[in-house]
Scaffold this motif. Structure first.
Motif, PDB file in Angstrom:
ATOM      1  N   LEU A  29       0.885  -1.271  -0.198  1.00  0.00           N
ATOM      2  CA  LEU A  29      -0.039  -0.156   0.125  1.00  0.00           C
ATOM      3  C   LEU A  29       0.660   1.096   0.033  1.00  0.00           C
ATOM      4  O   LEU A  29       1.896   1.227   0.397  1.00  0.00           O
ATOM      5  CB  LEU A  29      -0.907  -0.141   1.222  1.00  0.00           C
ATOM      6  N   LYS A  30       0.320   2.421  -0.527  1.00  0.00           N
ATOM      7  CA  LYS A  30       1.121   3.723  -0.447  1.00  0.00           C
ATOM      8  C   LYS A  30       1.186   4.133   1.009  1.00  0.00           C
ATOM      9  O   LYS A  30       0.185   4.041   1.520  1.00  0.00           O
ATOM     10  CB  LYS A  30       0.536   4.668  -1.443  1.00  0.00           C
ATOM     11  N   VAL A  31       1.989   5.086   1.160  1.00  0.00           N
ATOM     12  CA  VAL A  31       2.038   5.824   2.379  1.00  0.00           C
ATOM     13  C   VAL A  31       0.777   6.929   2.286  1.00  0.00           C
ATOM     14  O   VAL A  31       0.450   7.573   1.380  1.00  0.00           O
ATOM     15  CB  VAL A  31       3.221   6.688   2.592  1.00  0.00           C
ATOM     16  N   GLY A  32       0.002   6.711   3.322  1.00  0.00           N
ATOM     17  CA  GLY A  32      -1.342   7.576   3.456  1.00  0.00           C
ATOM     18  C   GLY A  32      -1.165   8.603   4.571  1.00  0.00           C
ATOM     19  O   GLY A  32      -2.056   9.583   4.558  1.00  0.00           O
ATOM     20  N   PHE A  33      -0.432   8.344   5.667  1.00  0.00           N
ATOM     21  CA  PHE A  33      -0.238   9.169   6.575  1.00  0.00           C
ATOM     22  C   PHE A  33       1.383   9.014   7.132  1.00  0.00           C
ATOM     23  O   PHE A  33       1.724   7.870   7.256  1.00  0.00           O
ATOM     24  CB  PHE A  33      -1.088   8.653   7.875  1.00  0.00           C
ATOM     25  N   MET A  34       1.826  10.077   7.418  1.00  0.00           N
ATOM     26  CA  MET A  34       3.142  10.061   8.141  1.00  0.00           C
ATOM     27  C   MET A  34       3.392  11.153   8.956  1.00  0.00           C
ATOM     28  O   MET A  34       2.832  12.222   8.875  1.00  0.00           O
ATOM     29  CB  MET A  34       3.869   9.985   6.972  1.00  0.00           C
ATOM     30  N   TYR A  35       4.145  11.144   9.848  1.00  0.00           N
ATOM     31  CA  TYR A  35       4.719  11.986  10.824  1.00  0.00           C
ATOM     32  C   TYR A  35       5.973  11.980  11.156  1.00  0.00           C
ATOM     33  O   TYR A  35       6.638  10.852  11.005  1.00  0.00           O
ATOM     34  CB  TYR A  35       3.673  11.816  11.977  1.00  0.00           C
ATOM     35  N   ARG A  36       6.543  13.138  12.064  1.00  0.00           N
ATOM     36  CA  ARG A  36       7.909  13.126  11.971  1.00  0.00           C
ATOM     37  C   ARG A  36       7.989  13.456  13.630  1.00  0.00           C
ATOM     38  O   ARG A  36       7.417  14.488  14.267  1.00  0.00           O
ATOM     39  CB  ARG A  36       8.668  14.099  11.107  1.00  0.00           C
ATOM     40  N   GLU A  37       8.925  12.743  14.550  1.00  0.00           N
ATOM     41  CA  GLU A  37       8.914  12.944  15.708  1.00  0.00           C
ATOM     42  C   GLU A  37      10.350  12.975  16.285  1.00  0.00           C
ATOM     43  O   GLU A  37      11.054  12.827  15.514  1.00  0.00           O
ATOM     44  CB  GLU A  37       8.332  11.912  16.652  1.00  0.00           C
ATOM     45  N   GLU A  38      10.574  13.085  17.402  1.00  0.00           N
ATOM     46  CA  GLU A  38      11.974  13.399  17.727  1.00  0.00           C
ATOM     47  C   GLU A  38      12.733  12.142  17.470  1.00  0.00           C
ATOM     48  O   GLU A  38      12.328  10.976  17.914  1.00  0.00           O
ATOM     49  CB  GLU A  38      12.147  13.522  19.193  1.00  0.00           C
ATOM     50  N   PRO A  39      13.953  12.186  16.930  1.00  0.00           N
ATOM     51  CA  PRO A  39      14.804  10.690  16.591  1.00  0.00           C
ATOM     52  C   PRO A  39      14.872  10.266  17.865  1.00  0.00           C
ATOM     53  O   PRO A  39      15.360  10.833  18.876  1.00  0.00           O
ATOM     54  CB  PRO A  39      15.913  11.192  15.750  1.00  0.00           C
ATOM     55  N   GLU A  40      14.987   8.954  17.812  1.00  0.00           N
ATOM     56  CA  GLU A  40      15.294   8.078  18.701  1.00  0.00           C
ATOM     57  C   GLU A  40      16.906   7.698  19.081  1.00  0.00           C
ATOM     58  O   GLU A  40      17.521   7.371  20.111  1.00  0.00           O
ATOM     59  CB  GLU A  40      14.650   6.694  18.689  1.00  0.00           C
ATOM     60  N   ASP A  41      17.520   7.922  18.170  1.00  0.00           N
ATOM     61  CA  ASP A  41      19.065   7.837  18.142  1.00  0.00           C
ATOM     62  C   ASP A  41      19.810   8.776  16.852  1.00  0.00           C
ATOM     63  O   ASP A  41      18.947   9.145  16.045  1.00  0.00           O
ATOM     64  CB  ASP A  41      19.473   6.275  17.967  1.00  0.00           C
ATOM     65  N   GLU A  42      20.957   8.428  16.572  1.00  0.00           N
ATOM     66  CA  GLU A  42      21.572   9.178  15.827  1.00  0.00           C
ATOM     67  C   GLU A  42      21.334   9.013  14.461  1.00  0.00           C
ATOM     68  O   GLU A  42      21.497   9.785  13.403  1.00  0.00           O
ATOM     69  CB  GLU A  42      23.100   9.168  16.032  1.00  0.00           C
ATOM     70  N   PHE A  43      20.736   7.757  14.129  1.00  0.00           N
ATOM     71  CA  PHE A  43      20.457   7.249  12.755  1.00  0.00           C
ATOM     72  C   PHE A  43      19.135   7.530  12.262  1.00  0.00           C
ATOM     73  O   PHE A  43      18.454   7.570  11.180  1.00  0.00           O
ATOM     74  CB  PHE A  43      20.706   5.814  12.813  1.00  0.00           C
ATOM     75  N   ASP A  44      18.164   7.749  13.398  1.00  0.00           N
ATOM     76  CA  ASP A  44      16.725   7.687  13.138  1.00  0.00           C
ATOM     77  C   ASP A  44      16.397   9.037  12.813  1.00  0.00           C
ATOM     78  O   ASP A  44      16.965   9.991  13.060  1.00  0.00           O
ATOM     79  CB  ASP A  44      15.980   7.445  14.599  1.00  0.00           C
ATOM     80  N   THR A  45      15.521   9.240  11.741  1.00  0.00           N
ATOM     81  CA  THR A  45      15.105  10.560  11.112  1.00  0.00           C
ATOM     82  C   THR A  45      13.953  11.166  11.861  1.00  0.00           C
ATOM     83  O   THR A  45      13.559  12.309  11.656  1.00  0.00           O
ATOM     84  CB  THR A  45      14.692  10.511   9.482  1.00  0.00           C
ATOM     85  N   GLY A  46      13.197  10.269  12.530  1.00  0.00           N
ATOM     86  CA  GLY A  46      11.938  10.590  13.222  1.00  0.00           C
ATOM     87  C   GLY A  46      10.795  10.135  12.285  1.00  0.00           C
ATOM     88  O   GLY A  46       9.662  10.329  13.058  1.00  0.00           O
ATOM     89  N   TRP A  47      10.969  10.169  11.181  1.00  0.00           N
ATOM     90  CA  TRP A  47       9.834   9.704  10.449  1.00  0.00           C
ATOM     91  C   TRP A  47       9.196   8.236  10.735  1.00  0.00           C
ATOM     92  O   TRP A  47       9.746   7.329  10.903  1.00  0.00           O
ATOM     93  CB  TRP A  47      10.262   9.794   8.897  1.00  0.00           C
ATOM     94  N   ARG A  48       7.764   8.204  10.593  1.00  0.00           N
ATOM     95  CA  ARG A  48       7.038   7.196  10.871  1.00  0.00           C
ATOM     96  C   ARG A  48       6.000   7.112   9.772  1.00  0.00           C
ATOM     97  O   ARG A  48       5.237   8.093   9.362  1.00  0.00           O
ATOM     98  CB  ARG A  48       6.181   7.157  12.025  1.00  0.00           C
ATOM     99  N   PHE A  49       5.834   5.966   8.868  1.00  0.00           N
ATOM    100  CA  PHE A  49       5.071   5.801   7.792  1.00  0.00           C
ATOM    101  C   PHE A  49       3.942   4.724   7.982  1.00  0.00           C
ATOM    102  O   PHE A  49       4.264   3.745   8.154  1.00  0.00           O
ATOM    103  CB  PHE A  49       6.005   5.744   6.649  1.00  0.00           C
ATOM    104  N   TYR A  50       2.901   5.215   7.594  1.00  0.00           N
ATOM    105  CA  TYR A  50       1.648   4.228   7.596  1.00  0.00           C
ATOM    106  C   TYR A  50       0.769   4.337   6.594  1.00  0.00           C
ATOM    107  O   TYR A  50       0.813   5.367   5.758  1.00  0.00           O
ATOM    108  CB  TYR A  50       0.699   4.603   8.902  1.00  0.00           C
ATOM    109  N   SER A  51      -0.006   3.191   6.152  1.00  0.00           N
ATOM    110  CA  SER A  51      -0.808   3.397   4.822  1.00  0.00           C
ATOM    111  C   SER A  51      -2.086   4.178   5.172  1.00  0.00           C
ATOM    112  O   SER A  51      -2.690   4.851   4.441  1.00  0.00           O
ATOM    113  CB  SER A  51      -1.373   1.974   4.584  1.00  0.00           C
ATOM    114  N   GLY A  52      -2.254   4.417   6.516  1.00  0.00           N
ATOM    115  CA  GLY A  52      -3.663   4.849   6.885  1.00  0.00           C
ATOM    116  C   GLY A  52      -4.656   4.074   7.126  1.00  0.00           C
ATOM    117  O   GLY A  52      -5.938   4.332   7.592  1.00  0.00           O
ATOM    118  N   THR A  53      -4.632   2.804   7.023  1.00  0.00           N
ATOM    119  CA  THR A  53      -5.673   1.802   7.029  1.00  0.00           C
ATOM    120  C   THR A  53      -5.238   1.010   8.297  1.00  0.00           C
ATOM    121  O   THR A  53      -6.217   0.005   8.531  1.00  0.00           O
ATOM    122  CB  THR A  53      -5.670   0.770   5.585  1.00  0.00           C
ATOM    123  N   GLU A  54      -4.240   1.058   9.122  1.00  0.00           N
ATOM    124  CA  GLU A  54      -4.239   0.361  10.180  1.00  0.00           C
ATOM    125  C   GLU A  54      -4.907   0.717  11.169  1.00  0.00           C
ATOM    126  O   GLU A  54      -5.158   1.993  11.485  1.00  0.00           O
ATOM    127  CB  GLU A  54      -2.586   0.708  10.824  1.00  0.00           C
TER     128      GLU A  54
END
Length: 107
Positions: A29-54
């Motif tokens: 499925l395509k990304v339908g919803f995404m948000y960016r939070e504070e990164p958890e570590d030095e590699f994390d961008t903070g992006w979280r991707f969901y289809s919106g159907t979950e």
């Protein structure tokens, strides 16, 4: 058409990591919803991707959400590339039927 891992391209060099739903990476499925939070570590961008159907039950199952390189998710859905420099704390929803995202305002 879903990208096959052997066909992945370097769309985002050194993109860092993100979390994404299996609805995107396993069901295609395509990304339908995404948000960016504070990164958890030095590699994390903070992006979280969901289809919106979950639903909540799906998201609460740790087997359904995994850590990926952002480039991996860009190969599944290139529409996210234009959004990756958006600020921490922002939430975005796909405009149905398009490759554009609209900012979700806080209520």
């Amino acid at each position: 058409m879903q990208a096959k891992i052997e066909e992945f391209q370097d769309i985002i060099p050194t993109g860092g990591t993100c979390m994404a739903s299996g609805k995107i990476t396993e069901e295609g499925l395509k990304v339908g919803f995404m948000y960016r939070e504070e990164p958890e570590d030095e590699f994390d961008t903070g992006w979280r991707f969901y289809s919106g159907t979950e639903d909540d039950e799906y998201v609460e199952n740790p087997d359904n959400i995994s850590i990926y390189d952002v480039n991996t998710i860009a190969n599944y859905d290139r529409a996210i590339v234009a959004m990756l420099k958006k600020p921490i704390g922002s939430e975005w929803e796909r405009v149905e039927g398009t490759n554009r995202f609209q900012l979700l305002e806080e209520e």
